[in-house]
Structure formats: structure tokens, C-alpha cells
Design an enzyme around this catalytic site. Structure first.
Site, PDB file in Angstrom:
ATOM      1  N   ASP A 178       0.758  -1.255   0.000  1.00 11.76           N
ATOM      2  CA  ASP A 178       0.000   0.000   0.000  1.00 11.76           C
ATOM      3  C   ASP A 178       0.791   1.308   0.000  1.00 11.76           C
ATOM      4  O   ASP A 178       0.690   2.102  -0.914  1.00 11.76           O
ATOM      5  CB  ASP A 178      -0.948   0.022   1.194  1.00 11.76           C
TER       6      ASP A 178
ATOM      7  N   GLU B 235       1.043  -9.351  11.593  1.00 10.86           N
ATOM      8  CA  GLU B 235       0.886  -8.923  10.201  1.00 10.86           C
ATOM      9  C   GLU B 235       2.248  -8.515   9.615  1.00 10.86           C
ATOM     10  O   GLU B 235       2.581  -8.860   8.488  1.00 10.86           O
ATOM     11  CB  GLU B 235      -0.096  -7.744  10.184  1.00 10.86           C
TER      12      GLU B 235
HETATM   13  C1  9WN Z   1      -6.057  -2.480   1.956  1.00 11.11           C
HETATM   14  C2  9WN Z   1      -5.272  -7.503   3.967  1.00 11.11           C
HETATM   15  C3  9WN Z   1      -4.525  -6.404   3.246  1.00 11.11           C
HETATM   16  C4  9WN Z   1      -3.317  -6.941   2.443  1.00 11.11           C
HETATM   17  C5  9WN Z   1      -2.438  -5.815   1.907  1.00 11.11           C
HETATM   18  C6  9WN Z   1      -2.080  -4.892   3.066  1.00 11.11           C
HETATM   19  C7  9WN Z   1      -3.349  -4.358   3.742  1.00 11.11           C
HETATM   20  C8  9WN Z   1      -5.411  -3.070   3.215  1.00 11.11           C
HETATM   21  C9  9WN Z   1      -5.366  -1.993   4.272  1.00 11.11           C
HETATM   22  O1  9WN Z   1      -4.099  -5.453   4.226  1.00 11.11           O
HETATM   23  O2  9WN Z   1      -4.100  -3.575   2.833  1.00 11.11           O
HETATM   24  O3  9WN Z   1      -6.251  -3.471   1.006  1.00 11.11           O
HETATM   25  O4  9WN Z   1      -6.428  -1.662   4.816  1.00 11.11           O
HETATM   26  O5  9WN Z   1      -4.309  -1.447   4.544  1.00 11.11           O
HETATM   27  O6  9WN Z   1      -1.274  -3.833   2.623  1.00 11.11           O
HETATM   28  O7  9WN Z   1      -1.291  -6.345   1.300  1.00 11.11           O
HETATM   29  O8  9WN Z   1      -3.770  -7.714   1.381  1.00 11.11           O
HETATM   30  O9  9WN Z   1      -4.393  -8.280   4.728  1.00 11.11           O
END
Ligand code: 9WN
Length: 447
Positions: free
Chosen positions: A175, A409
Site C-alpha cells: 500500500d 501482520e
Molecule cells: C487495503 C489484507 C490487506 C493486504 C495488503 C495490506 C493491507 C489493506 C489496508 O491489508 O491492505 O487493502 O487496509 O491497509 O497492505 O497487502 O492484502 O491483509
């Protein structure tokens, strides 16, 4: 150590299973995410092949008619207020068998063919009934995986050279990576949007670990422009402020073609298998032609609007190591980068960003912390090119990290402390895979 880690990983996956799909974590991410589902299936197959297939099927049931696989599939049982931006904000039209507002309108890296092949390979070990189920599921998934690749290599070929563009940083899965800083500077940041639309992530996690409000206002603004055009990709470059070719996304795209070649071979589709291998080679060539910087001797993200490569050295620049057709010179350069002080694999796996950069941030998400999924991909690349000792060091570094700190995470890149969501599905699932599977992808070179 391994029994303890194995059991704790299984518990995380038990907690995060909804009956139909896995959530990445209960509080922060209460829906199904696309590339998470792939990483999860890769580990879940060791303990529950039926759930691993169910998770992939549940994601692909939400595939759009144009082939795109949405980055989030919304759980109708979860309230709009429990995640932002939720289904009402995305407001996608009804499609296939799904109701309106069933998903987001953007994608994530196409890890799924790789996952389908890995799940298939390992499911066979569970006996004949599992083998039969695996065959049925693989046959169901194959045309859908092909449609997913076709969407990305045609509708998203915004730069015209055969690579897929991401049109939102969330699509990369990385992100707030520094790889997007230059391209994001050209996206209007309207902080007022965060008054109209409230962030939910800060209510359930530490603000110092998450993207900033300026980042978030741009994320929201980009969804609004894509949504205004009905999520159509026609002429998108002219009306959308962000379009980037990412080395990680495109390396996964090419690796997916290689996995599809193996799947097609298994299904007796020899001509298709050849076509998938050719496409993998063409994507590899385009990655080298467009994303390699001979001065920095690494791969960078390309801003399709300006034609400029990002100056940032990010973990995404190491991901082309997954590609077996990469030349020896490029492989050596990636290895030099991976071994350098910038990323150096040692006690800890590699960070998401250059440790020596002045803006390296030990806390904030994809701007420094280390993540298990990209390290898992790096290990795969090491195995593909025969660096077995480094691959084994990285495997044990990941196992040690998660065992000492928990299924977080992401992790502090200096101390290894767990950050972000504490019971995170892909960390648990990939730990199972790292404990169980030391085998090498079929197209790997002998070490
Ligand atoms: C937006 C779910 C996701 C991962 C991504 C990570 C994070 C989301 C967020 O979480 O993104 O999609 O709200 O930040 O960056 O890689 O798939 O685990």
C-alpha cells in the site's frame, strides 16, 4: 520449536475461518482479501485441503465478467461500519451471481494460479479422495485463472508494452510503499474527504504503524475517480491520476503464467501450456526492458504517466528473482542488492524498504517493516535460481521470527517485534508451508 509454531499457526487459521472463507484478521480486516486468500491456501492445504479449495472458490465466485478478481469480497454478515471503505462506498454494480456491492472494483497481485498449483500438489498427499477433489477444483479454477490473467494483460496493459498497471496503491498489496511516492505526489490530496469518509483502521490499530491521512485521502480520491467511470478501464490513463507498473506485481503475473503452464500440462492441454510459457517469457522481457535501471542495478516501479522510474529501492525490486528466464546478470544484481546493507538477509528476513534510506521507517507498514509474504516470494526466487543455502537461511530466519514474536501482520525490521494485526492469517499459513515444504518449484535450476 516446530510443533509449537505449527500448533499456534493452526489455531490462528481456526480462529479466522468464517465457515466460507478466511479473514486476514478478525478486527482489522473482517472480509476476504484477494492475495491473502492465495497465501492462505498455500499453507491451509496442509491441515485442511477442503477449506483451502473453498477459500479460493469463494474468491473466484466473485470474479467479474471482464475477468477481474476483486481485491476484497465483502461478507454480507459484516456491518458497513466495521470496515472502511466498505461495500456502500465502493458501490459496484451487480455481476454474475453476486449481488450489487459484493466486492471492491480493484484487483491485487494475481498469486492465485501459483496457489492453485501448490494446493493441488500438496492435496494429493492426503489420499485418493483429496486427489479427486483437487482435480475437480483445478478444472473449475483453470478457465477462471486464465480470464484473470487476460484481464490484467489486456485491459490493464495501460503502458502498451505487455505489463499490467496498478491504478491504486492497494492493488499492489504494498500500500504505502515509497515506490509510489513520486506518482502519488501527482494525485490530488483532499483531506476534507476524510471528514466525509471516516477511517476505520485507526480505531483498531496504532496510527504510527499505518499509512498517513495524506496517503489515505489520496487512496479515497482514486477510488472516487475509478468509481465515477464505472470501474471501466477504457481510456483510463487520460482520466485517472495513478497508473504504475510494479516489478513485484508483474513478476507475480509472469510466475502465474508459469503455474498455469503446469496446470494446463496436468489437465492435458499441451498447446495452452506452451502459450502460458511464452507469455511468461514475454512478460519477463518487458519487465527487464521497462523496469530495470542500469545505474542503480535494480528494478523499480514505472510511472506510466511520466515514463519515469521511481528512485526508491524497495523489496518489490527483488521480486523478479522469481522468474526463471531472467539473465544471469540480472540475477547477480538482485543477489548483490539482497546481500547488501540495504536489505541484507541475516538474523532477520529482508525489510520492505532500503534500511539505509534516510526515510526508512521501522514502524510504518510497507516503508520499512518486514513482511512474511514477500520474504516467502524471495525464498521462492532463491530456489528458482539454485541459491539453496540462502534459501534455507531465509526459511529459518522466517520460522525463528514468527516463533519468537507471534503470527503478526508485519514485524519491526531491527528488533523483530510484531506489529499490526496480531493473529494474521497469511503469516500463520506461510509458517505452515515453511515448516512443511522445502521442495523447489519444478522449473528451478540445479544448485
Ligand atoms: C487495503 C489484507 C490487506 C493486504 C495488503 C495490506 C493491507 C489493506 C489496508 O491489508 O491492505 O487493502 O487496509 O491497509 O497492505 O497487502 O492484502 O491483509
Amino acid at each position: 520449536m516446530s510443533a509449537e509454531l505449527w500448533n499456534s499457526a493452526v489455531r490462528v487459521l481456526e480462529t479466522n475461518w468464517t465457515g466460507d472463507h478466511m479473514v486476514p484478521s478478525r478486527k482489522l480486516y473482517p472480509h476476504q482479501w484477494s492475495w491473502d486468500a492465495a497465501f492462505i491456501a498455500i499453507g491451509l492445504v496442509y491441515v485442511n485441503p477442503t477449506r483451502a479449495w473453498r477459500d479460493l472458490r469463494s474468491l473466484f465466485e466473485a470474479q467479474w465478467p471482464d475477468g477481474r478478481v476483486p481485491h476484497i469480497v465483502f461478507d454480507p454478515a459484516t456491518a458497513e461500519a466495521d470496515y472502511f471503505p466498505g461495500p456502500g462506498f465502493w458501490d459496484v454494480p451487480a455481476y454474475g451471481d453476486r449481488p450489487a456491492r459484493g466486492s471492491t472494483g480493484i484487483v491485487q497481485p494475481p498469486m492465485h494460479a501459483i496457489a492453485a498449483w501448490e494446493v493441488y500438489r500438496h492435496a494429493a498427499a492426503h489420499g485418493a479422495a483429496c486427489g479427486q477433489q483437487a482435480r475437480t477444483e483445478l478444472e473449475w479454477l483453470y478457465p477462471r485463472l486464465v480470464a484473470q490473467q487476460r484481464y490484467l494483460t489486456t485491459s490493464r496493459n495501460l503502458g502498451g508494452a505487455g505489463l499490467a498497471s496498478v491504478v491504486h496503491p492497494w492493488e499492489s498489496g504494498l500500500d504505502n510503499s515509497p515506490a509510489w511516492d513520486e506518482a502519488m505526489a501527482n494525485v490530488p490530496a483532499d483531506l476534507g474527504l476524510l471528514t466525509t469518509y471516516r477511517r476505520r483502521d485507526l480505531a483498531v490499530s496504532d496510527a504510527a504503524h499505518r499509512p498517513t491521512d495524506v496517503d489515505y485521502s489520496r487512496y479515497v480520491g482514486l477510488v472516487l475517480t475509478y468509481r465515477a467511470g464505472g470501474y471501466s478501464d477504457d481510456g483510463l490513463l487520460e482520466r485517472h491520476a495513478f497508473a504504475v507498473e510494479c516489478p513485484s506485481f508483474n513478476s507475480i503475473l509472469a510466475s502465474a503464467e508459469l503455474a498455469l503452464a503446469q496446470i494446463a500440462g496436468e489437465l492435458g492441454l499441451a498447446a495452452e501450456a506452451r502459450a502460458h510459457r511464452d507469455r511468461a517469457q514475454a512478460i519477463t522481457t518487458a519487465i527487464v526492458q521497462r523496469l530495470w535501471n542500469p545505474q542503480t542495478r535494480t528494478f523499480h516501479a514505472l510511472d506510466v504517466h511520466t515514463g519515469k522510474l521511481s528512485p526508491a529501492r524497495c523489496v518489490s525490486g527483488l521480486m523478479p528473482l522469481m522468474l526463471p528466464d531472467l539473465t544471469a546478470g540480472h540475477v547477480e544484481a538482485i543477489m548483490a542488492e539482497a546481500r547488501s546493507d540495504r536489505f541484507g538477509i541475516g538474523e532477520l528476513p529482508v525489510p520492505s524498504y532500503d534500511r539505509t534510506a534516510p526515510d526508512f521507517d521501522t514502524q510504518r507498514y510497507w516503508r520499512g517493516p518486514l513482511w512474511v509474504n514477500v520474504n516467502w516470494l524471495l525464498r521462492r526466487g532463491l530456489l528458482v535460481h539454485g541459491f539453496r543455502d540462502e534459501a534455507e537461511d531465509l526459511r529459518t530466519a522466517m520460522v525463528r521470527l514468527v516463533h519468537h514474536n507471534g503470527h503478526f501482520e508485519y514485524f519491526h525490521p531491527v528488533t523483530g517485534e510484531g506489529l499490526g494485526a496480531p493473529t494474521f492469517s497469511w503469516t500463520a499459513a506461510l509458517s505452515l508451508d515453511l515448516l512443511a515444504d522445502r521442495s523447489v518449484p519444478a522449473y528451478a535450476r540445479a544448485g
